[in-house]
Design a protein around this motif. Structure first.
Motif, PDB file in Angstrom:
ATOM      1  N   ALA A  90       0.826  -1.200   0.000  1.00 34.54           N
ATOM      2  CA  ALA A  90       0.000   0.000   0.000  1.00 34.54           C
ATOM      3  C   ALA A  90       0.860   1.249   0.000  1.00 34.54           C
ATOM      4  O   ALA A  90       0.561   2.227  -0.681  1.00 34.54           O
ATOM      5  N   LEU A  91       1.960   1.185   0.747  1.00 29.62           N
ATOM      6  CA  LEU A  91       2.835   2.359   0.799  1.00 29.62           C
ATOM      7  C   LEU A  91       3.474   2.642  -0.554  1.00 29.62           C
ATOM      8  O   LEU A  91       3.571   3.781  -0.985  1.00 29.62           O
ATOM      9  N   VAL A  92       3.884   1.568  -1.229  1.00 23.49           N
ATOM     10  CA  VAL A  92       4.495   1.751  -2.550  1.00 23.49           C
ATOM     11  C   VAL A  92       3.464   2.294  -3.529  1.00 23.49           C
ATOM     12  O   VAL A  92       3.707   3.238  -4.278  1.00 23.49           O
ATOM     13  N   LEU A  93       2.277   1.705  -3.480  1.00 23.44           N
ATOM     14  CA  LEU A  93       1.206   2.183  -4.345  1.00 23.44           C
ATOM     15  C   LEU A  93       0.875   3.639  -4.005  1.00 23.44           C
ATOM     16  O   LEU A  93       0.631   4.459  -4.892  1.00 23.44           O
ATOM     17  N   GLY A  94       0.902   3.937  -2.714  1.00 24.59           N
ATOM     18  CA  GLY A  94       0.630   5.309  -2.267  1.00 24.59           C
ATOM     19  C   GLY A  94       1.625   6.285  -2.855  1.00 24.59           C
ATOM     20  O   GLY A  94       1.263   7.390  -3.264  1.00 24.59           O
ATOM     21  N   LEU A  95       2.873   5.845  -2.943  1.00 27.85           N
ATOM     22  CA  LEU A  95       3.899   6.691  -3.536  1.00 27.85           C
ATOM     23  C   LEU A  95       3.554   6.993  -4.995  1.00 27.85           C
ATOM     24  O   LEU A  95       3.700   8.118  -5.478  1.00 27.85           O
ATOM     25  N   SER A  96       3.046   5.968  -5.654  1.00 27.18           N
ATOM     26  CA  SER A  96       2.672   6.148  -7.055  1.00 27.18           C
ATOM     27  C   SER A  96       1.486   7.105  -7.180  1.00 27.18           C
ATOM     28  O   SER A  96       1.493   8.013  -8.012  1.00 27.18           O
ATOM     29  N   ILE A  97       0.476   6.910  -6.313  1.00 24.18           N
ATOM     30  CA  ILE A  97      -0.681   7.809  -6.336  1.00 24.18           C
ATOM     31  C   ILE A  97      -0.223   9.233  -6.041  1.00 24.18           C
ATOM     32  O   ILE A  97      -0.604  10.190  -6.717  1.00 24.18           O
ATOM     33  N   ALA A  98       0.654   9.344  -5.040  1.00 24.90           N
ATOM     34  CA  ALA A  98       1.146  10.665  -4.655  1.00 24.90           C
ATOM     35  C   ALA A  98       1.838  11.337  -5.834  1.00 24.90           C
ATOM     36  O   ALA A  98       1.638  12.521  -6.096  1.00 24.90           O
ATOM     37  N   SER A  99       2.632  10.559  -6.568  1.00 22.16           N
ATOM     38  CA  SER A  99       3.368  11.171  -7.674  1.00 22.16           C
ATOM     39  C   SER A  99       2.392  11.652  -8.747  1.00 22.16           C
ATOM     40  O   SER A  99       2.598  12.702  -9.354  1.00 22.16           O
ATOM     41  N   ILE A 100       1.324  10.911  -8.960  1.00 24.82           N
ATOM     42  CA  ILE A 100       0.333  11.324  -9.967  1.00 24.82           C
ATOM     43  C   ILE A 100      -0.360  12.609  -9.519  1.00 24.82           C
ATOM     44  O   ILE A 100      -0.466  13.577 -10.274  1.00 24.82           O
ATOM     45  N   TRP A 101      -0.802  12.622  -8.274  1.00 25.78           N
ATOM     46  CA  TRP A 101      -1.505  13.816  -7.779  1.00 25.78           C
ATOM     47  C   TRP A 101      -0.593  15.032  -7.758  1.00 25.78           C
ATOM     48  O   TRP A 101      -0.991  16.129  -8.101  1.00 25.78           O
ATOM     49  N   LEU A 102       0.637  14.775  -7.362  1.00 30.09           N
ATOM     50  CA  LEU A 102       1.581  15.890  -7.302  1.00 30.09           C
ATOM     51  C   LEU A 102       1.856  16.437  -8.696  1.00 30.09           C
ATOM     52  O   LEU A 102       1.894  17.646  -8.915  1.00 30.09           O
ATOM     53  N   LEU A 103       2.017  15.530  -9.642  1.00 25.02           N
ATOM     54  CA  LEU A 103       2.269  15.961 -11.019  1.00 25.02           C
ATOM     55  C   LEU A 103       1.083  16.780 -11.529  1.00 25.02           C
ATOM     56  O   LEU A 103       1.256  17.794 -12.217  1.00 25.02           O
ATOM     57  N   ALA A 104      -0.122  16.320 -11.179  1.00 28.05           N
ATOM     58  CA  ALA A 104      -1.314  17.072 -11.604  1.00 28.05           C
ATOM     59  C   ALA A 104      -1.352  18.435 -10.925  1.00 28.05           C
ATOM     60  O   ALA A 104      -1.829  19.407 -11.495  1.00 28.05           O
ATOM     61  N   ALA A 105      -0.842  18.483  -9.692  1.00 30.27           N
ATOM     62  CA  ALA A 105      -1.017  19.699  -8.891  1.00 30.27           C
ATOM     63  C   ALA A 105       0.085  20.719  -9.090  1.00 30.27           C
ATOM     64  O   ALA A 105      -0.085  21.886  -8.740  1.00 30.27           O
ATOM     65  N   ILE A 106       1.205  20.315  -9.639  1.00 34.37           N
ATOM     66  CA  ILE A 106       2.359  21.205  -9.570  1.00 34.37           C
ATOM     67  C   ILE A 106       2.176  22.468 -10.410  1.00 34.37           C
ATOM     68  O   ILE A 106       2.485  23.582  -9.963  1.00 34.37           O
ATOM     69  N   GLY A 107       1.617  22.305 -11.590  1.00 34.17           N
ATOM     70  CA  GLY A 107       1.364  23.489 -12.416  1.00 34.17           C
ATOM     71  C   GLY A 107       0.378  24.415 -11.735  1.00 34.17           C
ATOM     72  O   GLY A 107       0.536  25.640 -11.703  1.00 34.17           O
ATOM     73  N   LEU A 108      -0.624  23.792 -11.137  1.00 33.87           N
ATOM     74  CA  LEU A 108      -1.652  24.548 -10.413  1.00 33.87           C
ATOM     75  C   LEU A 108      -1.016  25.312  -9.250  1.00 33.87           C
ATOM     76  O   LEU A 108      -1.348  26.469  -8.985  1.00 33.87           O
ATOM     77  N   THR A 109      -0.096  24.644  -8.564  1.00 31.85           N
ATOM     78  CA  THR A 109       0.554  25.253  -7.406  1.00 31.85           C
ATOM     79  C   THR A 109       1.304  26.513  -7.790  1.00 31.85           C
ATOM     80  O   THR A 109       1.162  27.553  -7.141  1.00 31.85           O
ATOM     81  N   ILE A 110       2.091  26.433  -8.853  1.00 31.24           N
ATOM     82  CA  ILE A 110       2.882  27.627  -9.165  1.00 31.24           C
ATOM     83  C   ILE A 110       1.984  28.732  -9.716  1.00 31.24           C
ATOM     84  O   ILE A 110       2.204  29.900  -9.440  1.00 31.24           O
ATOM     85  N   ILE A 111       0.946  28.354 -10.457  1.00 32.24           N
ATOM     86  CA  ILE A 111       0.040  29.397 -10.956  1.00 32.24           C
ATOM     87  C   ILE A 111      -0.663  30.064  -9.778  1.00 32.24           C
ATOM     88  O   ILE A 111      -0.781  31.282  -9.709  1.00 32.24           O
ATOM     89  N   TYR A 112      -1.093  29.258  -8.817  1.00 29.23           N
ATOM     90  CA  TYR A 112      -1.745  29.856  -7.653  1.00 29.23           C
ATOM     91  C   TYR A 112      -0.742  30.610  -6.778  1.00 29.23           C
ATOM     92  O   TYR A 112      -0.971  31.757  -6.384  1.00 29.23           O
TER      93      TYR A 112
END
Ligand SMILES: Nc1ncnc2c1ncn2[C@@H]1O[C@H](COP(=O)(O)OP(=O)(O)OP(=O)(O)O)[C@@H](O)[C@H]1O
Ligand SMILES: [Mg+2]
Lengths: 367, 247, 294
Positions: free
Chosen positions: C12-34
């Protein structure tokens, strides 16, 4: 004095509007059309609720589907249970298909029509009170509240979709028979149902209009302008925000009940994010600061959409999106604001030109 | 005699940077206490601490013998402390009349206010205060269209509509003309009959006109306190503050 | 509902890392724009979608290999973002609710335009055979592509960090976010900084899109699935790069652990409730910049 701001003229406009919508069944004999026009009353209620919350309160709520959807489910459950029999047939068919052997406790209260409808209205309103209180006391506001309401909506959407045995998942609930009140079935295609929806719309609009003219309404507008300043005058801002948010939720809940009475169907689609955003677009284009403008916005947009039909849906939505951008950019008060400007120009035609708010804003931006 | 407002050993730091350093102050009822000091001395921050906009790191604030440290802004305001902000804060989209109506906060309950549609006592008070502040002619215009001076006066009027026991006025005459300043001074002297005032001001001429007590703040501490004569004769005050002023 | 043994916890932790990377990748552009421009960009999901479609276009019509599609999508979507910023967003600074709504309008326009051009049927992105295989280390099983996503996310985070904290442009950006007037007096053009940052944020969404187009099918509506999650990451993180990295990691792991104990959708619901409660205690998010004064 601009006629647009004249209270008497405003009430007259509302009166004409009420008279027209109430007279519709006298001229429409096609019962299918009448039913469809009834659903416009539901859209009107939703636009009203958004105008109250966003237009007057400045609380942009992108999750109005929460109240609408929860109430719609409550109503659908009530209507479904009216067709079940406690002795011989206590379990709705879709639950049997999902191999439930007992009616879930969640459904038990809906045996009683009165209790069911009460729950359909109270649960969403209470939900808004709790969620609003949590958010507003923590001073989550503006865009953040918008995001949180949106996220709450999508969380609810997923959970309803997921609880297949209790909610029938994506298929939704289709009560086989119309709502029966005091022994009489309420034919969704008949004028009585139309008038019920219409009457609720009129009553709630009058209530909302009065509310905006009360001290409460004034305070809510002050909070929209500068929430912090209001606090230093001795008001508990979070209470005002929660109240206007919950009231708007209540109106959306009424809309949800009416919706199911009219269409005898509810599904997670009613909690879809895009539908909640559509409500905001109605109010934005019609004019969020005007209750009537917002409702007319809903009628025009939904009317246009159904007139053009599914074949042109994408093109229509494309145009709508583009028009919405133009409204946000150039017409923050929507089409009602256009009327306000027009009437303003008419009344100040002979007098020396006064600076319009828009000009002033531009002048300030130029500084 | 105990003061109406008592501040004891107040400290406040932002991200570890101390801004208020053991500031104490006692304000007697029905007097005008002027707070002066160089830019960044912590005057506005002190107002923020009194009105609950900021929570002190340590120290206490008592109002009418009650500890109000750490209460919410609206709770403090309800006890009778009204505030005018340094940057005038009025509701620009509302009319002047509506601004004053909002400020009339006898009834603060949200649910009860749903059934309030203007009451006679409020209207009387509104007319009275509007006349006092020369705003009678301007009642129906949008507050955003007012001149700077009018906006300052509107905000003072709003504080008066609150009917507070203590008025905190943060730079009430900043940006006003000579004539307007004199009028404000008259108004304040009139208010002293019934209220207690704390006025933050840089304009020493104005301070001389209104002050009973002058408090000089410097780097978040109390540098000196006394009558205007004592303050102007004080060498340390001259050094850190008055010397740098044009007045 | 089951209890969690050690193996499935690690899984679950490894999978969580993968989920985290996806969410972070989705969020990073949003983060800098905000974080920099202060715009809540509701069209971010559609920028992601555009990234997927531009990869699709470049791959199927110009035969560009997948790995080159990623930077190419960056350029395409950044250019689109630039046009939108110049044509619309820049007129709405200081009107946060209006930017939110206007960008929502943009998202509708983009979605429907793509639907009109490409139709509503799903498109697929082809990847090198290696990427579609699975990796088995002990009892941990993970698709190679998810590892690629993690690598790209790490690269993007590192690159963004470098840009913001180690370059001249980054210094200008930070000057503008801290004090616009002061920055202007040093000759920094805030308008240009905003424009470039917006384009950069859009471009990063494009990168995310070309990867997400492989994880899922390419559809005009695909962006909506990511945007809410991305927003929660930004809100929880408080709008800073570091905040988003932590928030992305935390929420991804929690999602994965909750999902292992219950199921996917319920986990999402639980996570959301947790975020609401968290925000109640810390409305400014994990790492918030200092608030503005009156
Ligand atoms: N929220 C805050 N965060 C960080 N620093 C702050 C904050 N509020 C005030 N300060 C700092 O505290 C110091 C005192 O500020 P304050 O506004 O109280 O001064 P002042 O005496 O009112 O000055 P002025 O005469 O210019 O109005 C200043 O250095 C200011 O930068
Ligand atoms: Mg100050």
């Amino acid at each position: 004095m601009n006629l647009y701001h004249n209270k008497l003229a405003q009430w007259a406009a509302y009166g004409v509007f009420f008279a027209i919508i109430a007279a519709v069944p006298l001229f429409v004999s096609d019962s299918f059309l009448l039913n469809q026009l009834g659903t416009y009353g539901v859209y009107g209620l939703l636009a009203l609720s958004i105008s109250l919350c966003w237009g007057f309160g400045g609380i942009l709520n992108l999750g109005q589907g929460i109240a609408f959807g929860l109430a719609a489910y409550g109503m659908a459950m009530t209507m479904q249970m009216q067709t079940q029999d406690p002795e011989s047939n206590p379990i709705p068919p879709f639950m049997l298909n999902n191999s439930l052997e007992q009616l879930p406790a969640l459904w038990e209260p809906f045996w009683s029509t009165g209790l069911g409808i009460t729950l359909a209205l109270v649960v969403p309103t209470l939900f808004y009170v709790i969620f609003g209180n949590l958010m507003f006391r923590a001073r989550v506001s503006g865009p953040f509240f918008a995001i949180m309401s949106l996220a709450m909506l999508s969380a609810l959407f997923t959970i309803i979709l997921d609880m297949q045995p209790y909610t029938n998942g994506a298929n939704g609930i289709t009560p086989p028979q119309p709502l029966t009140i005091l022994g009489t079935p309420l034919d969704p295609y008949g004028p009585a149902t139309y008038w019920l929806v219409c009457g609720l719309l009129i009553a709630l609009t009058v209530g909302a209009k009065l509310l905006t003219q009360s001290k409460f309404g004034l305070l809510v507008q002050a909070v929209r302008g500068d929430a912090e300043r209001v606090r230093f005058l001795g008001y508990n801002v979070a209470a005002y925000e929660t109240a206007i948010y919950a009231l708007s939720g209540f109106i959306a809940a009424v809309a949800g009940c009416c919706w199911v009475i009219l269409v005898q169907y509810v599904s997670p689609a009613q909690l879809d994010v895009s539908f909640s955003v559509t409500m905001v677009i109605w109010a934005g284009i019609g004019g969020r600061l005007s209750l009537l403008g917002s409702m007319l916005g809903a009628f025009i947009i939904q009317g246009g959409q159904s007139y053009l039909g599914d074949a042109l849906l994408s093109t229509w939505l494309l145009g709508l999106g583009a028009f919405f951008i133009i409204v946000v950019r150039f017409l923050p008060k929507g089409l009602a604001g256009l009327l306000e400007m027009g009437l303003g120009a008419l009344s100040s035609g002979r007098r020396p030109k006064q600076l319009e708010p828009a000009d002033r804003a531009n002048a300030m931006a130029g500084e | 005699m105990a003061g109406l407002l008592e501040i004891k050993d107040l400290h406040k730091s932002f991200d570890g940077t101390p801004v208020i350093n053991g500031f104490s102050l006692e304000v007697t009822e029905m007097t005008v206490c002027c707070v002066v000091g160089p830019n960044g001395a912590g005057k506005t921050t002190t107002m923020d601490l009194i009105t609950g906009r900021q929570k002190p790191t340590s120290g206490t604030i008592h109002f009418a013998e009650e500890d109000i440290t750490g209460l919410g802004e609206h709770e403090i305001a309800r006890r009778g402390i009204g505030r005018k902000f340094q940057v005038p804060a009025v509701f620009r989209e509302l009319s002047v009349r509506q601004n004053l109506e909002v400020a009339y906060s006898k009834q603060t309950n949200a649910l009860k206010n749903m059934f309030v549609f203007g009451d006679a006592a409020m209207k009387r008070k509104l007319d009275e205060i509007a006349a006092l502040a020369n705003l009678t002619e301007r009642l129906e215009v949008e507050a955003g269209t007012l001149s700077h001076g009018e906006t300052q006066w509107l905000e003072i009027s709003m504080v008066l509509m609150q009917n507070p026991r203590v008025l905190l006025l943060d730079e009430p005459v900043a940006g006003l003309t000579e004539g307007e300043i004199m009028k404000t001074a008259r108004l304040i002297k009139q208010l002293k009959e019934t209220n207690t005032l704390i006025v933050v001001e840089h304009d020493m001429g104005f301070v001389r006109e209104i002050a009973d007590v002058v408090t000089v703040m410097h780097m978040g501490t109390l540098l000196a306190q006394g009558t205007i004569g004592e303050i102007e004769a004080n060498d340390r005050v001259r050094e850190v503050y008055l010397g740098s002023e044009e007045h | 509902m089951g209890s969690l043994d050690l193996n499935s916890l690690i899984n679950a932790l490894v999978l969580g890392l993968s989920i985290a990377s996806i969410w972070l990748l989705a969020a990073i552009g949003l983060t800098i724009i905000y974080g920099v421009v202060g715009v809540i960009n509701m069209a971010h999901g559609e920028f992601i979608m555009l990234g997927a479609y531009s990869s699709y276009l470049l791959q199927s019509y110009f035969g560009l290999p997948f790995l080159l599609c990623i930077p190419a999508s960056f350029v395409v979507v950044a250019a689109i973002g630039l046009v939108i910023e110049r044509g619309l967003i820049r007129y709405l600074y200081n009107r946060p609710l209006d930017t939110l709504l206007a960008t929502w309008g943009v998202s509708i326009v983009l979605m429907q335009a793509v639907r009109l051009i490409f139709g509503s049927d799903p498109k697929y992105l082809a990847v090198p055979a290696l990427f579609s295989s699975n990796l088995q280390i002990g009892f941990i099983n993970l698709s190679v592509f998810r590892i690629v996503v993690m690598a790209v996310t790490a690269l993007v985070v590192a690159g963004t960090w470098f840009l913001f904290y180690r370059t001249r442009f980054g210094m200008q950006v930070r000057a503008v976010t801290q004090n616009k007037e002061m920055a202007a007096s040093f000759g920094i053009n805030a308008s240009r900084v905003y424009m470039l940052t917006f384009a950069l944020g859009a471009g990063l969404a494009g990168v995310a899109g070309s990867l997400f187009g492989v994880l899922n099918i390419v559809l005009p509506t695909m962006g909506t699935a990511y945007v809410v999650q991305a927003f929660l990451v930004v809100v929880t993180g408080g709008g800073t790069l570091l905040g988003s990295v932590f928030a992305g990691g935390l929420t991804g792991e929690l999602q994965s652990i909750f999902a292992a104990v219950t199921n996917d959708t319920f986990a999402r619901f639980l996570l959301f409730l947790l975020i609401v409660v968290f925000l109640w205690f810390r409305p400014q998010g994990l790492f918030a910049p200092r608030s503005v004064r009156r």
